[in-house]
Scaffold this motif. Structure first.
Motif, PDB file in Angstrom:
ATOM      1  N   GLU A 103       0.830  -1.205   0.000  1.00  0.00           N
ATOM      2  CA  GLU A 103       0.000   0.000   0.000  1.00  0.00           C
ATOM      3  C   GLU A 103       0.866   1.257   0.000  1.00  0.00           C
ATOM      4  O   GLU A 103       0.615   2.206  -0.746  1.00  0.00           O
ATOM      5  N   LEU A 104       1.905   1.266   0.821  1.00  0.00           N
ATOM      6  CA  LEU A 104       2.823   2.403   0.866  1.00  0.00           C
ATOM      7  C   LEU A 104       3.486   2.607  -0.491  1.00  0.00           C
ATOM      8  O   LEU A 104       3.585   3.736  -0.978  1.00  0.00           O
ATOM      9  N   SER A 105       3.912   1.527  -1.120  1.00  0.00           N
ATOM     10  CA  SER A 105       4.540   1.615  -2.437  1.00  0.00           C
ATOM     11  C   SER A 105       3.590   2.229  -3.457  1.00  0.00           C
ATOM     12  O   SER A 105       3.974   3.102  -4.243  1.00  0.00           O
ATOM     13  N   THR A 106       2.333   1.797  -3.431  1.00  0.00           N
ATOM     14  CA  THR A 106       1.327   2.337  -4.341  1.00  0.00           C
ATOM     15  C   THR A 106       1.120   3.829  -4.102  1.00  0.00           C
ATOM     16  O   THR A 106       1.073   4.623  -5.041  1.00  0.00           O
ATOM     17  N   LEU A 107       1.004   4.211  -2.829  1.00  0.00           N
ATOM     18  CA  LEU A 107       0.787   5.624  -2.495  1.00  0.00           C
ATOM     19  C   LEU A 107       1.995   6.476  -2.875  1.00  0.00           C
ATOM     20  O   LEU A 107       1.836   7.578  -3.411  1.00  0.00           O
ATOM     21  N   LEU A 108       3.189   5.982  -2.601  1.00  0.00           N
ATOM     22  CA  LEU A 108       4.396   6.741  -2.957  1.00  0.00           C
ATOM     23  C   LEU A 108       4.531   6.885  -4.470  1.00  0.00           C
ATOM     24  O   LEU A 108       4.931   7.941  -4.965  1.00  0.00           O
ATOM     25  N   ALA A 109       4.193   5.834  -5.210  1.00  0.00           N
ATOM     26  CA  ALA A 109       4.236   5.914  -6.676  1.00  0.00           C
ATOM     27  C   ALA A 109       3.259   6.973  -7.177  1.00  0.00           C
ATOM     28  O   ALA A 109       3.581   7.743  -8.091  1.00  0.00           O
ATOM     29  N   LEU A 110       2.083   7.038  -6.559  1.00  0.00           N
ATOM     30  CA  LEU A 110       1.095   8.045  -6.940  1.00  0.00           C
ATOM     31  C   LEU A 110       1.627   9.450  -6.657  1.00  0.00           C
ATOM     32  O   LEU A 110       1.508  10.355  -7.488  1.00  0.00           O
ATOM     33  N   LEU A 111       2.234   9.635  -5.481  1.00  0.00           N
ATOM     34  CA  LEU A 111       2.817  10.938  -5.154  1.00  0.00           C
ATOM     35  C   LEU A 111       3.983  11.278  -6.080  1.00  0.00           C
ATOM     36  O   LEU A 111       4.153  12.431  -6.469  1.00  0.00           O
ATOM     37  N   ASP A 112       4.777  10.279  -6.423  1.00  0.00           N
ATOM     38  CA  ASP A 112       5.940  10.488  -7.281  1.00  0.00           C
ATOM     39  C   ASP A 112       5.532  10.976  -8.663  1.00  0.00           C
ATOM     40  O   ASP A 112       6.236  11.762  -9.284  1.00  0.00           O
ATOM     41  N   THR A 113       4.383  10.528  -9.141  1.00  0.00           N
ATOM     42  CA  THR A 113       3.915  10.950 -10.461  1.00  0.00           C
ATOM     43  C   THR A 113       3.101  12.236 -10.397  1.00  0.00           C
ATOM     44  O   THR A 113       2.691  12.746 -11.427  1.00  0.00           O
TER      45      THR A 113
ATOM     46  N   ALA B  59       2.403  -0.683 -15.048  1.00  0.00           N
ATOM     47  CA  ALA B  59       1.467  -0.653 -13.917  1.00  0.00           C
ATOM     48  C   ALA B  59       1.909   0.262 -12.796  1.00  0.00           C
ATOM     49  O   ALA B  59       1.600   0.049 -11.648  1.00  0.00           O
ATOM     50  N   GLY B  60       2.681   1.282 -13.122  1.00  0.00           N
ATOM     51  CA  GLY B  60       3.106   2.245 -12.118  1.00  0.00           C
ATOM     52  C   GLY B  60       4.162   1.733 -11.173  1.00  0.00           C
ATOM     53  O   GLY B  60       4.510   2.392 -10.228  1.00  0.00           O
ATOM     54  N   LYS B  61       4.674   0.525 -11.403  1.00  0.00           N
ATOM     55  CA  LYS B  61       5.717  -0.020 -10.531  1.00  0.00           C
ATOM     56  C   LYS B  61       7.024   0.681 -10.854  1.00  0.00           C
ATOM     57  O   LYS B  61       7.376   0.880 -12.011  1.00  0.00           O
ATOM     58  N   SER B  62       7.733   1.028  -9.834  1.00  0.00           N
ATOM     59  CA  SER B  62       8.986   1.728 -10.014  1.00  0.00           C
ATOM     60  C   SER B  62      10.007   0.811 -10.656  1.00  0.00           C
ATOM     61  O   SER B  62      10.093  -0.362 -10.348  1.00  0.00           O
ATOM     62  N   SER B  63      10.781   1.342 -11.581  1.00  0.00           N
ATOM     63  CA  SER B  63      11.819   0.545 -12.223  1.00  0.00           C
ATOM     64  C   SER B  63      13.151   0.832 -11.566  1.00  0.00           C
ATOM     65  O   SER B  63      13.448   0.297 -10.522  1.00  0.00           O
TER      66      SER B  63
END
Length: 169
Positions: A133-143, A155-159
């Motif tokens: 959940e944290l990873s998903t939220l941080l990815a959303l903030l990062d974008t 799928a928004g996963k960080s590379s």
């Protein structure tokens, strides 16, 4: 439960994120010490190690978000420790590229382990689901909530980019 104005809540969240970032940066500095590199040098090693071909000095400056002179100083220090070397570009003799040496690849592996260990310590209180959940939220903030960031894969996963947009090790 008291309702707080959204501005106050956002400020509290920003403070929490800043504290967490400081803790993570401190843990990284501590874990980099045995490898003998500074955080800036570690970033240059990561960017160089993740490049499909040895990058030019100008490419490194752009990817690191620094002026070319800073890259020169970082490369000088890493070259002195035999972690990187300057090599001529085969297509253009005026261009110099930076590549990792065997020692640089070994240092990069040590840095990866150190970063993972520091992150694991920081994230230890979270369950697997909470981490997801944290990873998903941080990815959303990062974008910025606008879809993919240049560092995001499918799928928004960080590379190769971390939450702050820095290359991962």
């Amino acid at each position: 439960m008291t309702h707080r104005p959204s501005g106050e809540s956002a400020g509290d969240l920003a403070d929490q994120l800043l504290r967490l970032t400081k803790r993570l940066n401190h843990a990284h500095r501590q874990s980099f010490a045995p490898v003998g590199v500074t955080p800036a040098q570690a970033r240059l090693l990561r960017v160089t190690g993740h490049s499909p071909e040895p990058p030019r000095m100008a490419d490194l400056a752009e990817r690191l978000g620094v002026v070319p002179r800073q890259v020169t100083s970082l490369v000088d220090a890493l070259e002195e420790r035999s972690l990187v070397r300057r090599v001529p570009d085969t297509a253009n003799r005026r261009v110099t590229r930076i590549e990792l040496t065997e020692g640089g690849r070994e240092a990069l592996q040590e840095l990866r382990q150190a970063r993972r260990s520091a992150a694991e310590d920081l994230l230890a209180p979270l369950s697997h689901g909470q981490r997801e959940e944290l990873s998903t939220l941080l990815a959303l903030l990062d974008t910025g909530g606008h879809g993919k960031h240049s560092g995001c894969g499918p799928a928004g996963k960080s590379s190769d980019r971390g939450p702050a947009g820095e290359p991962r090790t």
